[in-house]
Design a protein around this motif. Structure first.
Motif: not given
Ligand code: SF4
Length: 221
Positions: A10-19
């Motif tokens: 995710h561009p802003l939130i390190s623990e979030v991924k875009i899947i």
């Protein structure tokens, strides 16, 4: 063990991924959300960095001891091999990775016991009180696991065990009611991530007293 789908940070939130074009967050956030969702905001959106608490360090040590002990006798296997073996006998697996693209969650199950007629998903916790935050975390694992096993109709149970012991102090069937409850919480977390909802601080001052963000929090009670 699993073929992970392609993911992007995710561009802003390190623990979030875009899947597959959808935000995907760690299932441990369901626990944090139940304790105080403002803590997720401080840690992940404001970038507040604090040392882990003594309890967290102790927990991590106990966890890795259990893992090393388990690995001494464990046999590596694929997801398909584990599922097949469990159709005719008991299989115990640790650090079992789960992911749900549909619900946008992912994590590692502490321990899972598979038998020919059921799955028991176990999360190890310090203490022996079934807090709603802990229940939501283990429900998150159950939901992701359910999606992965697809048409296998064995029943899934959620269980909490006191870390470092065999004491399973809470266990329940992951039924439709539990499923709907956790889907609602997951939706809320996605709304927080996307900015549709505001991260709310707890109103419980006892939680603030124990919170590792206490010194940096502008909303503590
Ligand atoms: S200090 Fe209180 S309000 Fe602030 S993050 Fe911690 S628990 Fe939440």
């Amino acid at each position: 063990m699993l073929n992970n789908p392609e993911s992007y940070p995710h561009p802003l939130i390190s623990e979030v991924k875009i899947i597959e074009g959808k935000n995907n967050f760690p299932i441990s956030w369901l626990n944090k959300q139940g304790f105080c969702e403002y803590g997720i905001y401080l840690e992940n959106m404001k970038g507040v960095m604090v040392k882990p608490t003594r309890a967290m360090v102790k927990g991590a040590k106990e966890h890795s001891l259990l893992e090393s002990k388990f690995k001494e006798e464990a046999v590596p296997a694929t997801f398909e091999e584990i599922m097949e073996a469990s159709e005719t006998g008991e299989v115990l697996s640790r650090e079992f990775p789960v992911i749900s693209v549909k619900y946008g969650i992912r994590g590692l199950i502490d321990e899972i016991l598979m038998t020919p007629d059921k799955f028991i998903i176990i999360d190890d916790k310090p203490g022996a009180i079934p807090y709603i935050s802990n229940i939501h975390q283990v429900y998150g694992y159950c939901l992701a696991f359910k999606e992965m096993i697809d048409e296998d109709d064995r029943r899934i149970f959620a269980a909490l065990r006191e870390r470092g012991t065999d004491d399973v102090y809470w266990k329940t069937y992951f039924n439709r009611k539990a499923e709907n409850e956790i889907i609602k919480v997951i939706k809320r977390v996605h709304n927080l991530i996307s900015g549709k909802k505001r991260f709310l601080p707890t109103k419980n001052p006892n939680k603030c007293l124990k919170c590792r963000f206490n010194k940096f929090c502008d909303k503590k009670s």
